[in-house]
Design a protein around this motif. Structure first.
Motif: not given
Ligand code: DC
Length: 337
Positions: A131, A150, A153-154, A210, A213-214, A244, A301
């Motif tokens: 994406k 993302g 959040y990272r 990663s 961040a999750s 997400r 979650r």
């Molecule tokens: O897309 P990414 O891998 O860079 O995102 C890192 C983490 O951030 C992913 O595990 C879930 C979270 N995330 C989220 O909860 N909501 C978003 N809009 C984007 C990412």
């Protein structure tokens, strides 16, 4: 008499681009409206004044559209209007007015800043679905902003890791949020994530960040803060947002929503290559397990989980190349503009 309208843009004022753009536009106008040669009375082109290198009528004739009168003229300049644009009015007797499909390519309509609507494109999906690659291409082609949510959040996760805070510890994370200094800036169209004054765009891509961040993105307070920033940006300008929960929670009213997905092994392979290109070596099986675990955690979650919004269009990229995905998305957008 019915008029079919169309417009396209070029990146550079040169013969090749003008010829290719004119052909692409006319081909699409013809196929979308099922036109035959004899249906057409005339082709009228207008160009913004920065297009000089080639005559679009000549380009049209050269690619076979030589069976009706062709005319082209320069448009007066419009403040805030789009640059390097070629417009078309195709005059026809046959097509029914109601069924006419006007064709706007390469961001032509949305780029009319003076009259256009704000364009927000929501792209959601799991890690490694492609994406972000798709989002970057769409943003470039439509000349709008790409907001990588993302990354935000990272950056929160990186701050926690650097401060010795467990990203799962809700109390400590909420306290950390109070003095979180996070900004998203754009330089030459590229997003830079600034944490406490430092550009952390590279640091947040490390694999260790990663999972953190999750974890951190599961906290309600974190989401409230990030979503507020994301909405603020999306409200002020046209942009593609990937994440997400964009279509389901951040911008539930977005007109263009896509859910991009792919098989977990395919996604792990993509992430593996991406990390290898950055010089990070990881064990493939471990990476795959992490991706599956992250999918599960992001989907299960409590607050704004990874879900496909009811009105989102699902695109499985397992067996599609990037061009195919971009073309599929643009076709959908075009049909709704
Ligand atoms: O897309 P990414 O891998 O860079 O995102 C890192 C983490 O951030 C992913 O595990 C879930 C979270 N995330 C989220 O909860 N909501 C978003 N809009 C984007 C990412």
């Amino acid at each position: 008499m019915t008029v079919i309208r169309g417009a396209t843009t070029i990146e550079k004022d040169c013969k090749e681009e003008i010829s290719a753009a004119v052909k692409e536009l006319l081909d699409e106008v013809f196929s979308a409206n099922s036109l035959q040669k004899e249906d057409v009375s005339a082709f009228v082109f207008s160009l913004t004044s920065d297009v000089h290198s080639y005559h679009p009528a000549k380009a049209a004739r050269e690619c076979g559209y030589d069976f009706a009168p062709l005319f082209a003229a320069i448009e007066p300049e419009i403040d805030g209007g789009l640059k390097l644009c070629i417009r078309l009015m195709l005059l026809t007797e046959l097509a029914s007015k109601n069924a006419v499909k006007h064709i706007y390519q390469r961001g032509a309509k949305v780029l009319r800043k003076d009259i256009s609507e704000r364009l927000n494109i929501a792209l959601d999906g799991p890690a490694g679905s492609g994406k972000s690659t798709v989002a970057k291409i769409l943003a470039k082609d439509y000349n709008i902003l790409y907001l990588d949510t993302g990354a935000m959040y990272r950056a929160c996760a990186l701050k926690a890791l650097r401060s010795g805070i467990n990203p799962k510890d809700v109390v400590a994370v909420e306290k950390m949020l109070l003095d979180l200094d996070l900004k998203v800036e754009y330089k030459e169209g590229k997003q830079h994530t600034i944490l406490d004054g430092e550009d952390v765009s590279s640091a947040i891509r490390e694999n260790a960040v990663s999972m953190a961040a999750s974890n951190i993105s599961a906290h309600h307070a974190v989401r409230v803060k990030m979503v507020e920033m994301q909405r603020e940006i999306a409200k002020s300008m046209s942009c593609v947002l990937d994440g997400r929960d964009i279509g389901s929670a951040v911008l539930p009213d977005a007109k263009y929503k896509f859910f991009i997905t792919a098989d977990s092994k395919v996604r792990a392979t993509r992430r593996f290559k991406e990390l290898a290109e950055r010089g990070e070596t990881v064990d493939f099986e471990k990476l795959h397990a992490e991706i599956v675990a992250r999918d599960k955690q992001d989907s299960e979650r409590e607050f704004s989980p990874l879900v496909c919004a009811e009105d989102a269009i699902v695109i499985d990229t397992s067996e599609l190349d990037i061009d195919g995905v971009v073309a599929a998305i643009k076709k959908q957008i075009q049909s709704k503009i």
